[in-house]
Design a protein around this motif. Structure first.
Motif, PDB file in Angstrom:
ATOM      1  N   ALA A  65     -98.682  15.835 -25.413  1.00 44.50           N
ATOM      2  CA  ALA A  65     -98.066  16.549 -24.298  1.00 44.50           C
ATOM      3  C   ALA A  65     -96.936  15.761 -23.659  1.00 44.50           C
ATOM      4  O   ALA A  65     -96.093  16.329 -22.959  1.00 44.50           O
ATOM      5  CB  ALA A  65     -99.127  16.875 -23.244  1.00 44.50           C
ATOM      6  N   LEU A  66     -96.880  14.453 -23.907  1.00 43.18           N
ATOM      7  CA  LEU A  66     -95.849  13.617 -23.305  1.00 43.18           C
ATOM      8  C   LEU A  66     -94.578  13.577 -24.136  1.00 43.18           C
ATOM      9  O   LEU A  66     -93.575  12.997 -23.716  1.00 43.18           O
ATOM     10  CB  LEU A  66     -96.360  12.184 -23.119  1.00 43.18           C
ATOM     11  N   ARG A  67     -94.607  14.182 -25.295  1.00 41.82           N
ATOM     12  CA  ARG A  67     -93.462  14.136 -26.210  1.00 41.82           C
ATOM     13  C   ARG A  67     -92.699  15.451 -26.176  1.00 41.82           C
ATOM     14  O   ARG A  67     -93.288  16.530 -26.199  1.00 41.82           O
ATOM     15  CB  ARG A  67     -93.946  13.853 -27.635  1.00 41.82           C
ATOM     16  N   GLU A  68     -91.380  15.349 -26.125  1.00 40.40           N
ATOM     17  CA  GLU A  68     -90.523  16.543 -26.203  1.00 40.40           C
ATOM     18  C   GLU A  68     -90.607  17.110 -27.616  1.00 40.40           C
ATOM     19  O   GLU A  68     -90.459  16.373 -28.594  1.00 40.40           O
ATOM     20  CB  GLU A  68     -89.076  16.164 -25.898  1.00 40.40           C
ATOM     21  N   PRO A  69     -90.881  18.421 -27.754  1.00 37.17           N
ATOM     22  CA  PRO A  69     -90.966  19.004 -29.103  1.00 37.17           C
ATOM     23  C   PRO A  69     -89.702  18.751 -29.911  1.00 37.17           C
ATOM     24  O   PRO A  69     -88.584  18.976 -29.432  1.00 37.17           O
ATOM     25  CB  PRO A  69     -91.152  20.500 -28.814  1.00 37.17           C
ATOM     26  N   GLY A  70     -89.861  18.244 -31.124  1.00 36.07           N
ATOM     27  CA  GLY A  70     -88.730  17.982 -31.998  1.00 36.07           C
ATOM     28  C   GLY A  70     -88.031  16.664 -31.759  1.00 36.07           C
ATOM     29  O   GLY A  70     -87.136  16.284 -32.509  1.00 36.07           O
ATOM     30  N   GLY A 126    -102.082  10.298 -29.036  1.00 32.55           N
ATOM     31  CA  GLY A 126    -101.637  10.849 -30.310  1.00 32.55           C
ATOM     32  C   GLY A 126    -100.139  10.923 -30.501  1.00 32.55           C
ATOM     33  O   GLY A 126     -99.669  11.069 -31.628  1.00 32.55           O
ATOM     34  N   ASN A 127     -99.371  10.824 -29.427  1.00 39.04           N
ATOM     35  CA  ASN A 127     -97.912  10.800 -29.563  1.00 39.04           C
ATOM     36  C   ASN A 127     -97.416   9.484 -30.147  1.00 39.04           C
ATOM     37  O   ASN A 127     -96.293   9.403 -30.654  1.00 39.04           O
ATOM     38  CB  ASN A 127     -97.251  11.029 -28.198  1.00 39.04           C
TER      39      ASN A 127
END
Length: 243
Positions: A18-23, A57-58
């Protein structure tokens, strides 16, 4: 709707993804972390005692690495360290908003965070601090979902809010099936019989055995966490009661 919270003490489970910007190739998006921190501030303004369990997991997934040949215990310990990185990022964003935060880790690293001590964690909550639990349970082979279930029961939380990228639990994968049906509420027994992946089996068993309700919600909708705490119908609730 009333502005009085339905729950006084809450555990919020946030996945590392959830902390990562998609793509994006960046593991942590400062903008997303700031958005999550703003939602947490809204909950704190209601007077709610809030603890957070964060995934890693990011940055690293121990189970995936073990499937590629790495020793599972070693891979899981690396994943625990990833949760510490995420926890510190969230701590920084919360402190920028003037929120008092304590980070407690299941693996001692005194220069970075406090060791997890139940009585101290509970006292922090009573004093109005947000407590972020990192490094999982401190043991390999256990997920951060299990950590959320364990810590929620240890601190006497009233509910687990599982913040995800979907707006609840469906009878099948909504990304693959356009006719998938979302549940507003489902019992533990129904979730098991339908083989719905609410949490991993260890975490789910802990919640079921201790009658800990779980609300699965979409954290990308800015007011969802606050609305859930206020008792609005948000996402899917899993409990032992039929509705």
């Amino acid at each position: 709707m009333s502005t009085n919270p339905r729950y006084k003490r809450v555990v919020l489970k946030v996945s590392g993804e959830a902390l990562r910007e998609p793509g994006s190739r960046d593991n942590i998006s400062p903008q997303i972390v700031q958005s999550i921190a703003s939602q947490i501030r809204e909950v704190k303004e209601l007077g709610v005692e809030l603890a957070i369990v964060i995934g890693g997991g990011n940055i690293w997934r121990g189970l995936s690495a073990s499937h590629r040949g790495m020793n599972r215990a070693t891979a899981d310990y690396m994943g625990m360290l990833a949760t510490v990185i995420n926890g510190l990022a969230l701590m920084s964003a919360l402190e920028d908003l003037g929120i008092s935060v304590r980070v407690q880790t299941a693996i001692e690293m005194n220069n970075v965070a406090e060791p997890f001590i139940l009585r101290r964690a509970t006292r922090h909550l009573e004093l109005g601090h947000v407590v972020i639990f990192v490094a999982g349970t401190g043991n390999p082979f256990f997920s951060t979902d299990t950590t959320a279930a364990l810590r929620a029961n240890e601190i006497g939380a009233e509910v687990i809010l599982k913040a995800t990228k979907v707006d609840g639990i469906y009878d099948r994968d909504p990304m693959l099936h356009k006719d998938a049906v979302r549940f507003d509420h489902i019992t533990y027994g129904e979730a098991l019989s339908r083989r719905l992946q609410v949490m991993d089996s260890t975490a789910f068993s802990l919640c079921m055995d201790n009658r800990m309700p779980i609300i699965v919600l979409d954290m990308n909708k800015p007011d969802n966490i606050r609305q859930a705490v206020l008792g609005a119908k948000v996402g899917t609730t899993v409990s032992d009661k039929q509705v």
